[in-house]
Design a protein around this motif. Structure first.
Motif, PDB file in Angstrom:
ATOM      1  N   PHE A   2       0.712  -1.106  -0.152  1.00 57.37           N
ATOM      2  CA  PHE A   2       0.079  -0.023   0.117  1.00 57.37           C
ATOM      3  C   PHE A   2       0.642   1.127  -0.051  1.00 57.37           C
ATOM      4  O   PHE A   2       0.478   2.285  -0.617  1.00 57.37           O
ATOM      5  N   SER A   3       1.930   1.286   0.813  1.00 53.75           N
ATOM      6  CA  SER A   3       2.730   2.598   0.848  1.00 53.75           C
ATOM      7  C   SER A   3       3.529   2.789  -0.408  1.00 53.75           C
ATOM      8  O   SER A   3       3.364   3.722  -0.921  1.00 53.75           O
ATOM      9  N   LEU A   4       4.112   1.713  -1.281  1.00 55.02           N
ATOM     10  CA  LEU A   4       4.653   1.787  -2.625  1.00 55.02           C
ATOM     11  C   LEU A   4       3.411   2.394  -3.612  1.00 55.02           C
ATOM     12  O   LEU A   4       3.873   3.154  -4.456  1.00 55.02           O
ATOM     13  N   ILE A   5       2.267   1.618  -3.690  1.00 50.14           N
ATOM     14  CA  ILE A   5       1.293   2.059  -4.331  1.00 50.14           C
ATOM     15  C   ILE A   5       0.916   3.770  -4.128  1.00 50.14           C
ATOM     16  O   ILE A   5       0.952   4.527  -5.195  1.00 50.14           O
ATOM     17  N   LEU A   6       0.761   4.182  -2.870  1.00 45.66           N
ATOM     18  CA  LEU A   6       0.613   5.552  -2.628  1.00 45.66           C
ATOM     19  C   LEU A   6       1.637   6.164  -3.242  1.00 45.66           C
ATOM     20  O   LEU A   6       1.463   7.488  -3.655  1.00 45.66           O
ATOM     21  N   ARG A   7       3.003   5.936  -2.760  1.00 38.18           N
ATOM     22  CA  ARG A   7       4.108   6.904  -3.321  1.00 38.18           C
ATOM     23  C   ARG A   7       3.940   6.774  -4.910  1.00 38.18           C
ATOM     24  O   ARG A   7       4.266   7.883  -5.504  1.00 38.18           O
ATOM     25  N   GLY A   8       3.949   5.686  -5.541  1.00 38.52           N
ATOM     26  CA  GLY A   8       3.781   5.783  -7.008  1.00 38.52           C
ATOM     27  C   GLY A   8       2.571   6.851  -7.669  1.00 38.52           C
ATOM     28  O   GLY A   8       2.874   7.628  -8.421  1.00 38.52           O
ATOM     29  N   ALA A   9       1.366   6.755  -6.724  1.00 40.37           N
ATOM     30  CA  ALA A   9       0.385   7.647  -7.155  1.00 40.37           C
ATOM     31  C   ALA A   9       0.788   9.002  -6.964  1.00 40.37           C
ATOM     32  O   ALA A   9       0.574   9.996  -7.636  1.00 40.37           O
ATOM     33  N   CYS A  10       1.361   9.395  -5.889  1.00 35.28           N
ATOM     34  CA  CYS A  10       1.921  10.762  -5.549  1.00 35.28           C
ATOM     35  C   CYS A  10       2.939  11.149  -6.656  1.00 35.28           C
ATOM     36  O   CYS A  10       2.912  12.439  -7.025  1.00 35.28           O
ATOM     37  N   TYR A  11       3.659  10.341  -6.762  1.00 37.09           N
ATOM     38  CA  TYR A  11       5.032  10.581  -8.029  1.00 37.09           C
ATOM     39  C   TYR A  11       4.168  10.914  -9.305  1.00 37.09           C
ATOM     40  O   TYR A  11       4.749  11.913  -9.926  1.00 37.09           O
ATOM     41  N   GLY A  12       3.362  10.174  -9.569  1.00 28.08           N
ATOM     42  CA  GLY A  12       2.595  10.428 -10.913  1.00 28.08           C
ATOM     43  C   GLY A  12       1.886  11.632 -10.727  1.00 28.08           C
ATOM     44  O   GLY A  12       1.652  12.475 -11.805  1.00 28.08           O
ATOM     45  N   ALA A  13       0.989  11.836  -9.783  1.00 25.42           N
ATOM     46  CA  ALA A  13       0.273  13.052  -9.504  1.00 25.42           C
ATOM     47  C   ALA A  13       1.327  14.466  -9.663  1.00 25.42           C
ATOM     48  O   ALA A  13       0.948  15.453 -10.581  1.00 25.42           O
ATOM     49  N   GLY A  14       2.546  14.384  -9.027  1.00 22.95           N
ATOM     50  CA  GLY A  14       3.257  15.385  -9.182  1.00 22.95           C
ATOM     51  C   GLY A  14       3.722  15.659 -10.580  1.00 22.95           C
ATOM     52  O   GLY A  14       4.127  16.683 -10.939  1.00 22.95           O
ATOM     53  N   THR A  15       4.111  14.557 -11.222  1.00 23.14           N
ATOM     54  CA  THR A  15       4.759  14.620 -12.539  1.00 23.14           C
ATOM     55  C   THR A  15       3.650  15.365 -13.532  1.00 23.14           C
ATOM     56  O   THR A  15       4.088  16.172 -14.194  1.00 23.14           O
ATOM     57  N   SER A  16       2.487  14.752 -13.296  1.00 25.13           N
ATOM     58  CA  SER A  16       1.321  15.523 -13.998  1.00 25.13           C
ATOM     59  C   SER A  16       1.133  16.866 -13.801  1.00 25.13           C
ATOM     60  O   SER A  16       1.080  17.616 -14.870  1.00 25.13           O
ATOM     61  N   ALA A  17       1.407  17.207 -12.856  1.00 24.74           N
ATOM     62  CA  ALA A  17       1.058  18.840 -12.515  1.00 24.74           C
ATOM     63  C   ALA A  17       2.095  19.540 -12.875  1.00 24.74           C
ATOM     64  O   ALA A  17       2.128  20.644 -13.667  1.00 24.74           O
ATOM     65  N   VAL A  18       3.465  19.171 -12.692  1.00 24.59           N
ATOM     66  CA  VAL A  18       4.564  19.908 -13.246  1.00 24.59           C
ATOM     67  C   VAL A  18       4.630  19.972 -14.914  1.00 24.59           C
ATOM     68  O   VAL A  18       4.683  20.920 -15.327  1.00 24.59           O
ATOM     69  N   GLY A  19       3.905  18.773 -15.378  1.00 21.48           N
ATOM     70  CA  GLY A  19       3.895  18.879 -16.862  1.00 21.48           C
ATOM     71  C   GLY A  19       2.983  19.827 -17.243  1.00 21.48           C
ATOM     72  O   GLY A  19       3.110  20.422 -18.462  1.00 21.48           O
ATOM     73  N   LEU A  20       1.532  19.860 -16.621  1.00 23.17           N
ATOM     74  CA  LEU A  20       0.622  20.920 -17.026  1.00 23.17           C
ATOM     75  C   LEU A  20       1.020  22.262 -16.851  1.00 23.17           C
ATOM     76  O   LEU A  20       0.916  23.060 -17.870  1.00 23.17           O
ATOM     77  N   LEU A  21       1.711  22.488 -15.623  1.00 27.29           N
ATOM     78  CA  LEU A  21       2.200  23.790 -15.587  1.00 27.29           C
ATOM     79  C   LEU A  21       3.245  24.208 -16.368  1.00 27.29           C
ATOM     80  O   LEU A  21       3.178  25.209 -16.865  1.00 27.29           O
TER      81      LEU A  21
END
Length: 52
Positions: free
Chosen positions: A25-44
């Motif tokens: 669960f910890s690894l899945i949550l970390r992956g989701a956070c990295y994905g969301a952060g990468t998407s946000a930076v890309g959109l910005l």
């Protein structure tokens, strides 16, 4: 003396998964956070490129 019962493969797999559920669960949550952060930076960056 009690009877020694060998565990089936399904029982061993279930116990293995239960012990590692929290780590997974910890690894899945970390992956989701990295994905969301990468998407946000890309959109910005995409927005900044179009507006600056």
């Amino acid at each position: 003396m009690g009877r020694h019962r060998t565990k089936t493969a399904i029982e061993r797999a279930t116990q293995w998964a239960a012990r590692r559920r929290r780590a997974a669960f910890s690894l899945i949550l970390r992956g989701a956070c990295y994905g969301a952060g990468t998407s946000a930076v890309g959109l910005l960056a995409y927005w900044a490129r179009g507006h600056l």
